[in-house]
Write an enzyme that holds these catalytic residues in place. Structure first.
Site, PDB file in Angstrom:
ATOM      1  CD  GLU A 223     -33.963  99.434-109.233  1.00 16.54           C
ATOM      2  OE1 GLU A 223     -33.005  99.765-108.506  1.00 16.54           O
ATOM      3  OE2 GLU A 223     -35.007 100.109-109.312  1.00 16.54           O
TER       4      GLU A 223
ATOM      5  CB  SER B 153     -71.333  55.873 -71.060  1.00 18.79           C
ATOM      6  OG  SER B 153     -72.030  55.887 -69.833  1.00 18.79           O
TER       7      SER B 153
END
Length: 812
Positions: A88, A501
């Protein structure tokens, strides 16, 4: 004459230079008139992936909008940086932000082409374009780009600029930056890349789609060779390195993303907590300044979130919940096929199936279509394969009998009563290795090449499991349902259901402080409450009653009428206060039904309440998130155990001792298989709509819930003992070996007395079953019968805070 010509020429040249300078200045001022500020780039804060970790550092999942992981320059291989520069901007470390030669070269090419084909941008210019400017191709944008690039280079070092670039650049495959790309294309972290692999990544910025290694491997290879050639020309690699990289094989594979797989419900709960925690108000109140808040912070800030989940626990919990819910749905019989296909639809259905054999081999279910049925079984097809489901695999498809347990109903003996041609059903591969010779014969294929299969049925019933370590409150596993992909609703934290319960230990804990002892005797007999023509008759399971009953026995055997009498005598206000002190956040009405668990709670919250028993009196808040760090390692959140006094150590020990008896002699009997001290309590609500098992040791507390999302009976025998406790046991068997057996510690001021379990008297050795029971010092029986202790009233049991008739019948 010559002098005049020279002077005239000089004047003309000066004028031209002046005009050029003026033009350049004008062009500069024109281009710079609306330039954005570049200084925000100097505080680089991109959208980053938030990573959530398990307790051992393994990744649980990710949250993100852009898949980008921040890495420092010194974490990248040197050849990776050079590969990008070669591709690049080879002169990156020499130019001041713009490369005039490259711009001129691009201009010439564009003039020849008649449009803009090449930009000649440096890496600095590319950063400017991506972060500050639009992507349009125009000379105005290029000029602005050059001005900003030049300015940026005076504020940031070259290393800072290349670091930003390599973290920000889009490289295809939903990957931003080199770390994400390394994971997407090579299944590696960036510091593990080879030169050959780095060159592939460096070739992507020009055209990520064109050079995508998965779609266009030849183009990717050609681009890689170009990058390596540029590196060789620049003397950044040797000929030997070049040759080795050129010839190195390239294997493309993606690093698996664990998100929303193992621990999906846990991960989603962490996400919800994070969004709430990272609110602007919360962060501001702690003096923490962030650029993003709430959901934006979670999805963009690159947080590092450390959780308490143990993935071994989590996998075991998920498998246990899955197996338990499948077993529960099979006990209710066959609901029928997924769908039915006409003969002309079968070919299309089969051709759409992919990787079916591999899925079966890995333990997954697949859909199969029935093409032949006999009394002994069914032949099916799935994809390009055939299978055989013997009638033995359909034994559970019996028609339920509400008066009988499933195992008491005759098994299906004719496959034609279950399946028909065209039925689409779920199947799993039969595990022949786990069968005895007799069972193997039943699974023998009816034709060569058929795969032996089991008939399966996806459950509609749902469930949840929460498991935490009481010493710290750290949640090791959390499951919120059968399948997160089909339902995100988290039944562990969001479903409010009656505990039945499983709430009783809270009632009995309050009763201990109200004057009852484990040897108190209370009548177990029918009881009736009337008001305005309405009647409430709480009853026991199977409507059996046993007369005078010890306090300890009433809890072990889960006697409802005894529990209601105890609640009436001490007053429900004491129950409500105890529930809140243990951490339950529900609103409790002042009526006796709360003593039987009529007020809905979440499994997560009920586990918190039970920590007081497991911890010897202090309750601890469950913790899933242990720490949160920012992208740069700054501390944003650190948790510590949030412990509070709840009940006395003596109360906690006595309750735990009784709950150990629930496992040894009561409805929690399945947990005995662990062969170590375990305390627990089952819970079953009216019509078996909800089933629970809460069980704990000093080192691990686990709660399990099972029920339909819509209040629907699960079947008469789907109790906490049958539906919930097997899930608990399967999970705990898988993880128990990681803990040493541990007794519940005995606190001071506890006295053990051998009690006759029939009378509540001190056992005199003359006969009858007896047991050493713990008492708070000073409350132990001596020789006489310990009756039902009146609390703030008289022998008739009038409560110290009596209920009005209106209160008594609320929610009955």
């Amino acid at each position: 004459m010559k002098k005049k010509i020279f002077i005239g020429t000089a004047i003309v040249l000066l004028g031209l230079v002046t005009l050029a300078a003026a033009g350049a200045l004008g062009l500069y001022l024109w281009a710079a008139r609306d330039l954005p500020s570049f200084k925000e780039i100097t505080d680089y804060n991109p959208s980053l992936v938030t990573t959530v970790y398990a307790r051992d550092g393994e990744v649980l999942g990710h949250f993100y909008r852009e898949r980008r992981f921040l890495v420092q320059l010194d974490e990248m291989p040197d050849f990776l940086v050079k590969a990008f520069l070669a591709a690049e901007d080879r002169g990156f470390y020499e130019h001041p932000g713009i490369d005039v030669t490259a711009i001129f070269r691009a201009m010439v090419r564009n003039i020849r082409a008649g449009d803009i084909r090449q930009g000649g941008s440096t890496i600095t210019q590319q950063i400017i374009k991506r972060l500050l400017l639009t992507p349009e191709k125009s000379y105005e944008r290029k000029l602005k780009e050059a001005i900003l690039a030049y300015r940026l280079e005076s504020y940031l070092s070259k290393d800072d600029i290349i670091t930003i670039y390599l973290n920000h650049i889009y490289l295809g495959a939903r990957s931003y930056g080199v770390e994400a790309a390394a994971r997407s294309y090579f299944g590696k972290h960036v510091d593990e890349l080879s030169l050959a692999e780095a060159a592939v990544l460096a070739g992507l910025p020009q055209a990520p789609s064109r050079y995508d290694p998965y779609r266009n491997p030849q183009s990717a290879k050609a681009r890689q060779e170009y990058v390596l050639g540029q590196m060789l020309t620049a003397d950044w690699i040797t000929r030997e390195e070049y040759d080795e990289a050129i010839n190195a094989p390239l294997e493309y594979t993606s690093m698996p993303d664990p998100s929303w797989k193992t621990g999906a419900y846990y991960l989603e709960e962490v996400r919800r907590w994070l969004v709430n925690y990272m609110s602007r108000e919360n962060m501001g109140s702690m003096g923490i300044t962030l650029d993003r808040y709430g959901e934006d912070a979670v999805y963009e800030s690159g947080l590092h979130v450390y959780t308490a989940v143990d993935l071994d626990h989590q996998r075991a919990a998920e498998q246990a919940v899955r197996d338990g819910l499948i077993a529960s749905t099979k006990r209710r019989g066959w609901r029928g096929p997924i769908k039915k296909l006409a003969p002309g639809e079968m070919a299309e259905f089969l051709s759409s199936q992919k990787d079916v054999l591999q899925k079966l081999a890995s333990g997954e279910w697949v859909q199969a279509v029935v093409n032949k049925v006999s009394d002994s079984g069914a032949e099916v097809q799935f994809g390009n394969f055939e299978g055989w489901i013997p009638v033995k695999s359909m034994s559970w498809c019996r028609e339920p009998d509400p008066k009988k347990a499933p195992e008491q109903v005759p098994a299906v003996s004719d496959a034609r009563k279950v399946l028909a041609i065209g039925d689409v059903v779920w199947v799993s591969r039969a595990d022949l290795d786990a069968m005895d010779d007799k069972d193997k014969k039943a699974f023998k294929p009816s034709a060569e090449g058929q795969v032996p299969l089991n008939l399966e049925q996806e459950p509609v019933v749902q469930g949840a499991l929460v498991s935490l370590e009481p010493p710290t409150g750290e949640v090791r596993a959390l499951v919120g349902g059968y399948d997160f992909q089909k339902s995100h609703f988290n039944r562990a934290t969001q479903a409010h259901r009656q505990p039945g319960s499983a709430f009783k230990p809270i009632v009995y804990s309050a009763a201990l402080d109200a004057g009852f002892t484990p040897a108190s005797v209370v009548i177990d007999a029918p009881v009736e409450y009337r008001f305005g023509g309405r009647v409430w008759r709480p009853g026991n399971f199977e409507n059996e009653f046993f007369g005078p009953t010890l306090f300890r026995t009433a809890l072990v055997k889960s006697r409802n009428t005894v529990t209601v009498r105890i609640a009436e005598r001490m007053g429900v206000d004491q129950i409500i206060r105890r529930a809140h002190s243990l951490g339950l956040d529900a609103e409790f009405p002042r009526n006796l039904s709360i003593s039987l668990g009529s007020v809905a709670v979440t499994p997560y919250n009920l586990c918190e309440a039970y920590t007081a028993f497991a911890r010897g009196g202090t309750a601890v808040e469950p913790r899933m998130v242990l720490a949160v760090k920012g992208a740069w390692g700054d501390d944003l959140f650190m948790s510590a155990p949030d412990v509070r006094e709840a009940i006395s150590p003596q109360n906690a020990y006595i309750m735990t001792n009784i709950l150990e008896d629930v496992v040894q002699h009561g409805t929690g009997w399945r947990a005995k298989v662990l062969n170590r001290p375990v305390a627990g309590k089952t819970g079953t609500t009216n019509d078996e709509q909800d089933a629970w098992f809460m069980g704990f040791t000093p080192y691990l507390l686990t709660g399990v819930y099972v029920g339909f999302d819509q209040l629907t009976p699960m079947g008469r025998f789907e109790t906490g003992s049958r539906a919930a406790s097997p899930i608990w046991v399967q999970y705990r068997q898988a993880v128990e070996e990681s803990y040493a057996p541990e007794e519940f510690p005995v606190p001071p001021d506890i006295v053990h007395v051998n009690i006759d379990l029939a009378t509540g008297k001190v056992a005199d050795g003359t006969g009858g079953e007896s047991k050493f029971l713990p008492f708070m010092a000073g409350t132990q029986p001596m020789t006489s019968v310990i009756g039902a202790v009146p609390v703030g009233g008289n022998e008739t049991g009038v409560s110290a805070s009596p209920l009005s008739p209106e209160d008594l019948f609320k929610q009955f």
